[in-house]
Structure formats: structure tokens, C-alpha cells
Design a protein around this motif. Structure first.
Motif, PDB file in Angstrom:
ATOM      1  N   VAL A 112     -41.236  30.459 -34.895  1.00  0.00           N
ATOM      2  CA  VAL A 112     -41.901  30.490 -36.193  1.00  0.00           C
ATOM      3  C   VAL A 112     -42.206  31.934 -36.560  1.00  0.00           C
ATOM      4  O   VAL A 112     -42.250  32.811 -35.699  1.00  0.00           O
ATOM      5  CB  VAL A 112     -43.217  29.668 -36.187  1.00  0.00           C
ATOM      6  N   VAL A 113     -42.407  32.177 -37.842  1.00  0.00           N
ATOM      7  CA  VAL A 113     -42.710  33.487 -38.433  1.00  0.00           C
ATOM      8  C   VAL A 113     -41.512  34.415 -38.350  1.00  0.00           C
ATOM      9  O   VAL A 113     -40.970  34.854 -39.370  1.00  0.00           O
ATOM     10  CB  VAL A 113     -43.951  34.151 -37.807  1.00  0.00           C
ATOM     11  N   LEU A 114     -41.054  34.735 -37.126  1.00  0.00           N
ATOM     12  CA  LEU A 114     -39.880  35.581 -36.930  1.00  0.00           C
ATOM     13  C   LEU A 114     -38.963  34.936 -35.898  1.00  0.00           C
ATOM     14  O   LEU A 114     -39.431  34.294 -34.954  1.00  0.00           O
ATOM     15  CB  LEU A 114     -40.287  36.978 -36.444  1.00  0.00           C
ATOM     16  N   PRO A 115     -37.639  35.103 -36.041  1.00  0.00           N
ATOM     17  CA  PRO A 115     -36.697  34.482 -35.105  1.00  0.00           C
ATOM     18  C   PRO A 115     -36.549  35.305 -33.829  1.00  0.00           C
ATOM     19  O   PRO A 115     -35.443  35.711 -33.451  1.00  0.00           O
ATOM     20  CB  PRO A 115     -35.394  34.451 -35.905  1.00  0.00           C
ATOM     21  N   ILE A 116     -37.652  35.543 -33.142  1.00  0.00           N
ATOM     22  CA  ILE A 116     -37.627  36.352 -31.928  1.00  0.00           C
ATOM     23  C   ILE A 116     -38.405  35.669 -30.819  1.00  0.00           C
ATOM     24  O   ILE A 116     -39.309  34.878 -31.059  1.00  0.00           O
ATOM     25  CB  ILE A 116     -38.200  37.763 -32.166  1.00  0.00           C
ATOM     26  N   ARG A 117     -38.023  35.998 -29.591  1.00  0.00           N
ATOM     27  CA  ARG A 117     -38.751  35.600 -28.397  1.00  0.00           C
ATOM     28  C   ARG A 117     -38.652  36.764 -27.409  1.00  0.00           C
ATOM     29  O   ARG A 117     -37.651  37.478 -27.387  1.00  0.00           O
ATOM     30  CB  ARG A 117     -38.148  34.347 -27.744  1.00  0.00           C
ATOM     31  N   TYR A 118     -39.697  36.901 -26.591  1.00  0.00           N
ATOM     32  CA  TYR A 118     -39.640  37.929 -25.555  1.00  0.00           C
ATOM     33  C   TYR A 118     -40.504  37.476 -24.391  1.00  0.00           C
ATOM     34  O   TYR A 118     -41.693  37.202 -24.542  1.00  0.00           O
ATOM     35  CB  TYR A 118     -40.137  39.279 -26.076  1.00  0.00           C
ATOM     36  N   GLY A 119     -39.873  37.347 -23.229  1.00  0.00           N
ATOM     37  CA  GLY A 119     -40.605  36.918 -22.046  1.00  0.00           C
ATOM     38  C   GLY A 119     -40.874  35.434 -21.978  1.00  0.00           C
ATOM     39  O   GLY A 119     -41.581  34.978 -21.069  1.00  0.00           O
ATOM     40  N   CYS A 120     -40.355  34.650 -22.905  1.00  0.00           N
ATOM     41  CA  CYS A 120     -40.536  33.185 -22.874  1.00  0.00           C
ATOM     42  C   CYS A 120     -39.358  32.522 -23.596  1.00  0.00           C
ATOM     43  O   CYS A 120     -39.486  32.116 -24.745  1.00  0.00           O
ATOM     44  CB  CYS A 120     -41.872  32.769 -23.468  1.00  0.00           C
ATOM     45  N   PRO A 121     -38.206  32.425 -22.922  1.00  0.00           N
ATOM     46  CA  PRO A 121     -37.019  31.832 -23.546  1.00  0.00           C
ATOM     47  C   PRO A 121     -37.218  30.361 -23.876  1.00  0.00           C
ATOM     48  O   PRO A 121     -38.115  29.704 -23.333  1.00  0.00           O
ATOM     49  CB  PRO A 121     -35.937  32.013 -22.479  1.00  0.00           C
ATOM     50  N   PRO A 122     -36.426  29.832 -24.789  1.00  0.00           N
ATOM     51  CA  PRO A 122     -36.518  28.399 -25.124  1.00  0.00           C
ATOM     52  C   PRO A 122     -36.291  27.538 -23.891  1.00  0.00           C
ATOM     53  O   PRO A 122     -35.541  27.908 -22.993  1.00  0.00           O
ATOM     54  CB  PRO A 122     -35.419  28.208 -26.172  1.00  0.00           C
ATOM     55  N   GLU A 123     -36.944  26.380 -23.896  1.00  0.00           N
ATOM     56  CA  GLU A 123     -37.033  25.604 -22.660  1.00  0.00           C
ATOM     57  C   GLU A 123     -36.676  24.138 -22.834  1.00  0.00           C
ATOM     58  O   GLU A 123     -37.083  23.487 -23.792  1.00  0.00           O
ATOM     59  CB  GLU A 123     -38.469  25.704 -22.118  1.00  0.00           C
ATOM     60  N   VAL A 124     -35.935  23.633 -21.852  1.00  0.00           N
ATOM     61  CA  VAL A 124     -35.802  22.198 -21.591  1.00  0.00           C
ATOM     62  C   VAL A 124     -36.509  21.955 -20.264  1.00  0.00           C
ATOM     63  O   VAL A 124     -36.173  22.585 -19.255  1.00  0.00           O
ATOM     64  CB  VAL A 124     -34.333  21.751 -21.510  1.00  0.00           C
TER      65      VAL A 124
END
Length: 288
Positions: A268-280
Motif C-alpha cells: 500500500v501507498v508505495l509499491p516497495i518492500r524492504y526486509g519483509c518480502p511477500p509471504e505464503v
């Protein structure tokens, strides 16, 4: 007759400016920020499978090794593509779960993404079905539409309700609450009908419910909402080695109640992640 030209090999020529260049704090900061920015833009596509064993004191022996796959915070929209969601669905199915738990925020604020999202999540396959609760973004967009679309795909949407999940002559109480942030959560209604002594598994989008779940003797809560912080510049523990007061991801506890917070798929807000990748999440229940 042409005479071949013989090139004389020379040493590498270093410019005057480069020979005097030194790493200043400002230059080092710029290089580090470049690396962080590059990682933050690519990490939303780096899907991670988190395998977590959870020991539960009241888990019936018939459910030893019960496998739950959890997906959360899909946020289908401009920042969360069809390809990303389809990849997560395929990954979840390959894990061969007993049930799949969906813990809210399937779209952000655009209604046109609801039907495609429901269709993709409708391809999820689990031995005993797919169960879902709603999140705040679902209500901010169109909760009745999402609920109807999910149910049409065979997904059981739990809105302040529960059911006795039975297998091999044993059972536990599976419940789901509506979203806390929009003021529609009713935990007591979701647990109505549960026996005092039986294990209780609760799906709740917002992990803020943990204290109330602990008072209600819930054994395990599955939540999302936090995105793991989405940008985590610090580690999971502070300088003293303790976990931060507000749990944003992974397994935690309040009294006898455990909670697992999924980092989510979208942003949300920005299409970024750092230190917490998307998860299954693959959660394997064990008797304690």
C-alpha cells in the motif's frame, strides 16, 4: 603493400580526478541508498514461503500435523499484479494444505479489481476448503461485493461466526471476525457455540484483537494487516535482544494465546518492500 600496425599495450590510464577520489560519508550514504532503493523495488516480487510449526496444548491428536496455508493482504490493484497473485496461488496449492486461511484486504480501493481477485483466489485448493475474513480495505471499497464474489467461488467467508471443524472423531472451533478498524468485530458472536474446553482457531485481519482473544481463551489467531511493516530498516529485535512491543510479523504470544501475523502479498501507498518480502505461510499444527 600495407604495413601492419602493432599496438603497444599500455597500462590502465587513471584520470587525475579518479586518482584522488576518496569514499566520503556522503558518497557512502548515496551508494547505500541506491542499494536499498533497488532492493525495495524488487523485493515485492520475491515471494517467500514461511514454514512454521505451532505447538498447541489443546490440539486433538487427530489433527497432529494439520497443515494450514495462510495468504493475506493481496491488495490486487495497480501495485499488485495478476502475475504476482497467480504465482502465490500456485505456490499455495503445491503445499497441499488441509485448509487455506485468507485474512483480509483483497483489494485496495478500486471495485474493478474485486472480480478478478475472487476468480484467482477461487483457484485455491485445499483438502477441507478455503476460509476467509474481511479487512479494512475491503470495507472501504465494497465488502458485500467481495463477500458475494468469494462465496460464488466456493470460499467460506466467516463474518463474526464460527463452526465446529470435525475430523476423525475429533473437532476444534474455527471462527472468523469482521474487521476491527471499521468497528464491526464481534468476537463473542464468533465464539458462540464453542465449548469451553475445545481448541479455538480464529481468523482476524487485524492483530490488535490478540488481547481480547487471550481473554476469550482462543488458542491460535491468524492475522495480517501489518505487511510486516512493509519497510523494515531494523531487525526483529532491539538492542537489548528483546522483540519490539508491537509484533508486526511472525509468531507471537499473549498468555496462552498464540498469534501468527502474515506479511501479506501486496503493498500500500508505495509499491516497495524492504526486509519483509511477500509471504505464503505454511503453518503446521502440533500437539503440545
Amino acid at each position: 603493400m600495407a604495413t601492419p600496425i602493432r599496438w603497444k599495450q599500455r597500462g590502465r590510464v587513471v584520470s587525475y580526478g579518479a586518482s584522488r577520489r576518496t569514499d566520503t560519508p556522503l558518497r557512502s550514504l548515496a551508494v547505500n541508498l541506491t542499494h536499498v532503493a533497488r532492493a525495495a523495488l524488487t523485493e515485492p516480487y520475491m515471494l517467500s514461503v514461511e514454514h512454521q510449526q505451532i505447538v498447541l496444548r489443546r490440539l486433538p491428536k487427530a489433527f497432529e500435523g494439520f497443515r494450514i496455508v495462510q495468504l493475506s493482504d493481496v491488495h490486487h490493484g495497480p501495485f499488485s499484479s495478476t502475475e504476482q497473485i497467480e504465482r502465490a496461488v500456485e505456490t499455495a496449492n503445491r503445499l497441499k494444505p488441509d485448509i487455506i486461511a485468507l485474512t483480509g484486504d483483497y483489494i485496495s480501493r478500486e471495485r474493478q479489481y474485486a472480480a478478478p481477485c475472487a476468480e484467482m483466489l477461487g483457484r485455491l485448493r485445499a483438502r477441507y476448503g478455503v476460509y476467509a475474513v474481511l479487512g479494512n480495505h475491503d470495507h472501504w471499497t465494497d465488502a458485500p461485493l467481495i463477500t458475494d464474489l468469494f462465496r460464488a467461488e466456493g470460499i467460506t467467508v466467516l463474518i463474526n461466526e464460527g463452526m465446529r471443524f470435525e475430523q476423525g472423531g475429533a473437532a476444534f472451533w474455527l471462527a472468523g471476525v469482521d474487521d476491527t478498524m471499521v468497528g464491526l468485530e464481534d468476537l463473542s458472536l464468533a465464539l458462540a457455540g464453542a465449548r469451553d474446553e475445545e481448541m479455538k482457531l480464529l481468523l482476524a485481519h487485524n492483530p490488535i484483537i490478540l488481547r481480547r482473544a487471550s481473554r476469550a481463551a482462543v488458542d491460535l489467531v491468524l492475522s495480517g494487516h501489518t505487511h510486516g511493516g512493509q519497510v523494515a530498516l531494523r531487525g526483529d529485535r532491539n538492542a537489548s535482544g528483546r522483540q519490539p512491543r508491537r509484533l508486526l510479523k511472525g509468531l507471537g504470544r499473549q498468555g496462552n494465546t498464540q498469534i501468527y501475523i502474515n506479511r501479506g502479498l501486496g503493498t500500500v501507498v508505495l509499491p516497495i518492500r524492504y526486509g519483509c518480502p511477500p509471504e505464503v505461510s505454511l503453518l503446521e499444527l502440533r500437539c503440545g
